[in-house]
Write an enzyme that holds these catalytic residues in place. Structure first.
Site, PDB file in Angstrom:
ATOM      1  CB  ALA A  65      19.531  62.445 -67.568  1.00  0.00           C
ATOM      2  N   GLY A 110      17.493  57.085 -68.741  1.00  0.00           N
ATOM      3  CA  GLY A 110      18.456  56.954 -69.835  1.00  0.00           C
ATOM      4  C   GLY A 110      19.322  55.716 -69.701  1.00  0.00           C
ATOM      5  CD  GLU A 113      15.296  56.417 -72.739  1.00  0.00           C
ATOM      6  OE1 GLU A 113      14.601  56.743 -73.721  1.00  0.00           O
ATOM      7  OE2 GLU A 113      15.800  57.230 -71.929  1.00  0.00           O
ATOM      8  CD  GLU A 133      12.638  58.480 -68.193  1.00  0.00           C
ATOM      9  OE1 GLU A 133      13.666  58.214 -68.821  1.00  0.00           O
ATOM     10  OE2 GLU A 133      11.846  57.600 -67.783  1.00  0.00           O
TER      11      GLU A 133
END
Length: 175
Positions: A65, A110, A113, A133
């Site tokens: 992100a 992300g 994911e 993260e």
């Protein structure tokens, strides 16, 4: 007319390309919004039989992100962004057609994911996967802790999420 993705339908194949190569195709709220709109079109088109996701440029599928933007989020904005991402990835997982991630380069946070939400992941030798993260003091926010554990087992998922280590495409395949 999208700014952050390239969306095309060619016959029975829909393609979404993350189109922010200078930012390593990082996800921001606009990417999530545009991708949701593309999924709306895919769901409305009964001729589409498969969806392919990939990243523009040579360096990344999606490298997480936009951290600069996320750091300015209030707690409520952060929660909303996370819920938006989760909702989008649940939609992706529940599409009644196969979804294929064609991964080139960094597939982190992300982006990892996103790839894990697909039915199939095909990766180049240069692909790197990870949930980094933890290095920012946060955890995967789009459901990655659950998806990763289902794919590689609980112990390895905990290791990857708690260390932030990146793994190669070959190691990911072996897992």
């Amino acid at each position: 007319a999208f700014e952050n993705i390239i969306f095309e339908i060619d016959g029975n194949v829909a393609v979404i390309k993350f189109n922010r190569p200078k930012a390593l195709n990082a996800i921001n709220p606009d990417v999530l919004k545009e991708m949701g709109e593309a999924l709306d079109q895919i769901q409305a088109d009964t001729n589409v039989k498969v969806l392919v996701l990939t990243g523009e440029g040579e360096k990344a599928f999606v490298a997480g992100a936009v951290l600069g933007q996320m750091s300015s989020f209030s707690p409520l904005q952060g929660r909303h962004f996370s819920l938006e991402g989760q909702t989008l990835l649940f939609r992706l997982e529940s599409l009644p057609i196969p979804v294929i991630a064609c991964v080139n380069g960094f597939t982190l946070g992300g982006g990892c994911e996103m790839a894990m939400s697909c039915d199939f992941i095909y990766a180049s030798d240069q692909a790197k996967f990870g949930q980094p993260e933890i290095n920012l003091g946060i955890i995967p926010g789009f459901g990655g802790t659950q998806r990763l554990a289902r794919l590689v087992g609980r112990a390895k998922a905990k290791e990857l999420c708690m260390t932030g280590d990146q793994i190669s495409a070959q190691e990911a395949k072996e897992l």
